[in-house]
Design a protein around this motif. Sequence first.
Motif, mmCIF file in Angstrom:
data_model
loop_
_atom_site.group_PDB
_atom_site.id
_atom_site.type_symbol
_atom_site.label_atom_id
_atom_site.label_comp_id
_atom_site.label_asym_id
_atom_site.label_seq_id
_atom_site.Cartn_x
_atom_site.Cartn_y
_atom_site.Cartn_z
ATOM 1 N N TYR A 138 0.824 -1.268 -0.137
ATOM 2 C CA TYR A 138 -0.050 0.161 -0.100
ATOM 3 C C TYR A 138 0.816 1.197 -0.165
ATOM 4 N N VAL A 139 1.946 1.054 0.879
ATOM 5 C CA VAL A 139 2.809 2.459 0.877
ATOM 6 C C VAL A 139 3.544 2.719 -0.183
ATOM 7 N N PHE A 140 3.859 1.549 -1.177
ATOM 8 C CA PHE A 140 4.234 1.653 -2.449
ATOM 9 C C PHE A 140 3.403 2.233 -3.381
ATOM 10 N N SER A 141 2.068 1.689 -3.507
ATOM 11 C CA SER A 141 1.008 2.408 -4.184
ATOM 12 C C SER A 141 1.000 3.739 -4.038
ATOM 13 N N TYR A 142 0.890 4.488 -2.741
ATOM 14 C CA TYR A 142 0.710 5.668 -2.525
ATOM 15 C C TYR A 142 1.652 6.692 -3.100
ATOM 16 N N LEU A 143 3.228 6.160 -2.779
ATOM 17 C CA LEU A 143 4.157 6.735 -3.484
ATOM 18 C C LEU A 143 4.285 6.795 -4.861
ATOM 19 N N PHE A 144 3.820 5.581 -5.679
ATOM 20 C CA PHE A 144 3.758 5.424 -6.945
ATOM 21 C C PHE A 144 2.719 6.210 -7.455
ATOM 22 N N LEU A 145 1.515 6.306 -6.934
ATOM 23 C CA LEU A 145 0.695 7.348 -7.582
ATOM 24 C C LEU A 145 1.061 8.636 -7.352
ATOM 25 N N TRP A 146 1.789 9.238 -6.508
ATOM 26 C CA TRP A 146 2.250 10.360 -6.212
ATOM 27 C C TRP A 146 3.231 11.024 -7.089
ATOM 28 N N THR A 147 4.256 9.819 -7.638
ATOM 29 C CA THR A 147 5.241 10.070 -8.618
ATOM 30 C C THR A 147 4.547 10.324 -10.187
ATOM 31 N N VAL A 148 3.447 9.499 -10.267
ATOM 32 C CA VAL A 148 2.734 9.754 -11.510
ATOM 33 C C VAL A 148 1.813 10.779 -11.689
ATOM 34 N N SER A 149 1.088 11.177 -10.705
ATOM 35 C CA SER A 149 0.113 12.225 -10.656
ATOM 36 C C SER A 149 -0.016 13.145 -9.790
ATOM 37 N N PRO A 150 1.375 13.899 -9.519
ATOM 38 C CA PRO A 150 1.503 14.657 -8.317
ATOM 39 C C PRO A 150 0.309 15.944 -8.369
ATOM 40 N N GLU A 151 -0.148 16.319 -9.604
ATOM 41 C CA GLU A 151 -1.229 17.456 -9.599
ATOM 42 C C GLU A 151 -2.263 16.958 -8.880
ATOM 43 N N VAL A 152 -2.923 15.810 -8.457
ATOM 44 C CA VAL A 152 -3.795 15.571 -7.811
ATOM 45 C C VAL A 152 -3.822 15.543 -6.303
ATOM 46 N N TRP A 153 -2.333 15.657 -5.914
ATOM 47 C CA TRP A 153 -2.086 16.032 -4.278
ATOM 48 C C TRP A 153 -2.169 17.233 -4.077
ATOM 49 N N PRO A 154 -3.037 17.361 -2.894
ATOM 50 C CA PRO A 154 -3.380 18.929 -2.342
ATOM 51 C C PRO A 154 -2.482 19.725 -1.890
ATOM 52 N N GLN A 155 -2.499 21.183 -1.812
ATOM 53 C CA GLN A 155 -1.723 21.990 -1.123
ATOM 54 C C GLN A 155 -1.847 21.520 0.379
ATOM 55 N N ALA A 156 -0.619 22.011 1.222
ATOM 56 C CA ALA A 156 -1.000 21.819 2.617
ATOM 57 C C ALA A 156 -2.039 22.225 3.312
ATOM 58 N N ASP A 157 -2.443 23.337 2.870
ATOM 59 C CA ASP A 157 -3.625 24.186 3.680
ATOM 60 C C ASP A 157 -5.101 23.293 3.185
ATOM 61 N N ARG A 158 -4.840 22.318 2.223
ATOM 62 C CA ARG A 158 -6.182 21.908 2.019
ATOM 63 C C ARG A 158 -6.359 20.516 2.717
ATOM 64 N N MET A 159 -5.196 20.231 3.773
ATOM 65 C CA MET A 159 -5.358 18.958 4.213
ATOM 66 C C MET A 159 -6.150 19.244 5.751
ATOM 67 N N PRO A 160 -6.582 18.114 6.357
ATOM 68 C CA PRO A 160 -7.323 18.401 7.602
ATOM 69 C C PRO A 160 -6.483 19.086 8.609
ATOM 70 N N ASP A 161 -7.171 19.656 9.547
ATOM 71 C CA ASP A 161 -6.528 20.375 10.534
ATOM 72 C C ASP A 161 -5.572 19.375 11.337
ATOM 73 N N ALA A 162 -4.417 19.887 11.685
ATOM 74 C CA ALA A 162 -3.595 18.978 12.503
ATOM 75 C C ALA A 162 -4.058 18.526 13.858
ATOM 76 N N ALA A 163 -4.885 19.284 14.424
ATOM 77 C CA ALA A 163 -5.724 18.569 15.799
ATOM 78 C C ALA A 163 -6.252 17.429 15.576
ATOM 79 N N TRP A 164 -7.015 17.118 14.160
ATOM 80 C CA TRP A 164 -7.419 15.900 14.237
ATOM 81 C C TRP A 164 -6.395 14.493 14.158
#
Lengths: 847, 100
Positions: free
Chosen positions: A683-709
């Motif tokens: 699964y970790v491999f799949s995550y990083l693999f998809l990130w290397t091929v489609s970085p454009e769908v990864w969100p900016q940091a400010d669109r991630m959930p609040d760190a409190a969660w």
Amino acid sequence: MSDVAETQPGAPPRHYDLPRPQKELDGLEAVWRLPTGWRVFSAINNSVVGYLYIGAAFLFFLLAGILGLLIRTQLAVPGNGFLSQETYNQIFTMHGTVMMFLFAVPAVEALGVLLLPQMLGARDLPFPRLGAFAFWAYFVGGLVFFATLFFDLAPSGGWFMYPPLTGTAFSPGMGADFWLLGIGFIEISAIAGAIEIIVGVLRTRAPGMTLDRMPIFAWTMLVFAAMIVFAFPAVILATMMLEMERAFGWPFFIAGKGGDPLLWQHLFWFFGHPEVYIIFLPAAGMVSMIVPAMAQTELVGHRLIVVALIATGFFSFGLWVHHMFTTGIPMVSLGFFSAASMAVAVPSGIQMFAWIGTIAAGRLRFATPALFVLGFIAIFTIGGLSGVMVAMVPFDWQVHDTYFVVAHFHYVLVGGMVFPLFAAFYYWAPAFSSRPLSERLGRWVFALMFCGFNLAFFPLHIAGLLGMPRRVYTYPEGLGWEPYNLASSAGAYMFAAGILLFVVDLFRNLRPTGGPAGNVWNAGTLEWLPTGNYSVRSVPHVEGRYPLWDRPDLPREVREGAHYLPRTATGMRETIVTSPVEGEPQFLMRLPTPGWSHVVAAVAMAAFFLLLVAKAVTLALICGVVSIAAMVAWMWRADPPDAGPVEIAPGVEVPTLVSGPLSPAWWAMVVLTMVAAALYLSYVFSYLFLWTVSPEVWPQADRMPDAAWTSGALASLAVSAAALLGADRVLRAGGTRIGMGGLMALGVSALVAATALDVGALRSAGLAPDKDAFGAVTFMAPLLQTQVTAAVVVIALFTLARLWAGRLTAARRVVFDTLRLLWLYALGQGTLGLILTHGFPRLMGGG
Amino acid sequence: MRLAVSTLYGPLLWAGQFLLVYASESLFCRAGAGETHRAFALAVSVAAAGVLVVLVARQWRALSQPALDSVGVPLAGLSLLAIVWTALPSLLMASCTAAT
């Protein structure tokens, strides 16, 4: 009654005086008696389950073989209208799938179940009911899966099931779902078998059988099972992801939403290439047992073969991309995999030279098993050489997706697995049947199979070089492919005639009841000792690799009960558990008796998966609950109370209750957590693999959930860990039910809460699993965490029930120890998942 | 556990080298640092081979458990071959070049 014990450590104990009282043998026979009539299906003895297992695998071999004949009939002449395109696609998909998943892996696992206990001097494998469960799950699931062909519901996307062809857009029917859920389920059964084999090989060997004295077949089964543990989870993850995409629109493999079909290929072949060696190594192990007996001399280079097996096990995990040489992967990467593909040829060569050396050192008896071994050496060598050819990137580009590759892998798989398997059938039949198989028929079987195989597949190399593509249901005339195809089809029928003759031989000569014919080959290993339902009457102390050659009187001594455990020491079924390296006796494990709970669990679990395909969700859930209830009923009796230390040889006493790393259950859970970890790493491999091929769908940091969660979820995991360690402490101190129960309830609740917080966090940030590949792969983490958490919850409830029933104490704590391992694993996986899915996008700051 | 490591260190080192040199290519290319991948891959390979040689030499001298050491040493030999072969593509070809 017994002699004085030896004093020096590691020395073999003195024998029991002979003759032994008759009541000892009567007692052994009574506890190991088989159920009669139709109740024999409730049996869990390795001998019965092994038989059923091999029978089922052979049935699937015949069925998939018939599909192969249909394929060759269709392709015999150009423009043939015998099969329609869709039917042909279903048939070639099922041929490959059934041969790989329902024949090859189960057949070698079955031989392991049947042969290992006798070969290792055990009374049975350590978890007979788990082995029987694995068989029933595979058999019922496999039959239903095969039956889809008759309802036009079979998958048609090839045994490799590449998306996007197998996505809903191009495969809208249920066929692909049957493949994904059916095969996923059957892989779970293969993993159950692998756990049984690993613990069996490492912990239930005869006293004195060090790793260095262990037969090569056991080594190959150990490597085989370890490879299953690391390879199968990758494809289980892939099937889960493709099923989530098909059922709920999570776009892992849809390029338009940031997914990538190549991810499937990576995961599939990370399993698929080791799979070839998973099939081949045990077959090579069979050859390493048969050759010394046939040549009447010790195996040349025994230790080097062990080296070769381990090296092959490792290197085979570095080959998967050689199935993907034409997918546009960077050149240097192709070079890495090409290099590993050549490296793996070296250990295979070591084994080959060791067999040839053994044949040269002895005098080969040209009986049927030897003929099949020679056939194997010839065919597999050709397959290996064409394998080195396709390991070269430029050559592979020329022949990729042509019949050259089809010819190559049939040479490897049929040569590397089917011929050794038939050698094994002829070789080991006298160890289980009162009559050996026929030598006269056997020679005909071999001749037909050998000539038929080469006629069927050698011409296909040429058809491939002439450009004939794979996976086509017909071809036009005039391309020069006709003679090769016609010859190939004729060869296929000749091969089938050989198999038919073998079936005749089986019916005429195989007699499973009435006691084995005995050591007709004068072999040197323990499976040729006289046996009953209880395996050997007494377990010898092993002092060499070929105990029967070293001590010709051993069979008589064993049969008369001179060695370890000539009786039942506790009035139950038992086997001696020894240390993993040196084979020192450590514990007397009591084994379960026949019953139906595992059959109910297996059938209900098969129904659960298959009903899910049919979208009968309520009924599926009911079956799921029935399956778990049956498992709980089975496990309730699995941990009998302490019967005190017992004598297993003159002056040798071992305990009947152990906990922690001494107990086989602990080892089984360690292996299971490795399976889970392998799945999660995929699964970790799949995550990083998809990130290397489609970085454009990864969100900016400010669109991630609040760190409190995220902090809340991590804190919840910490609370769970503290509660678990607290419960452990309370149990050690012999604490109260209330204290233990409260801490466990708190810990489990916190574990569940952590996942809930994770999902809540993702939802609060507006992320959705069906929006793009980022959403899908991010939500996959809590999904996988839910899976392992659910297992922890069920086992925790079971543990609490045992605590309340007084069956869990500071000493009798195996159930808690195994729960603790899985729980700790779940905590680790949860933490890693949160760091990856919450931390990584923040760190990288989107595409 | 210790025994497993003392036997399997060779293929484990190969697995580590293989994983690092293969996985790093995509990451280096993605980060626009493709030209440094060759140096990285060769450095990892030399390090893996170096550690392997040191471990073999130590094991050879110690030979505490002859039976199993005689599995570990040849296994390390095969692994050294695999490490060298795995390093060759980086020596011969530039990283981040698509196959055409």
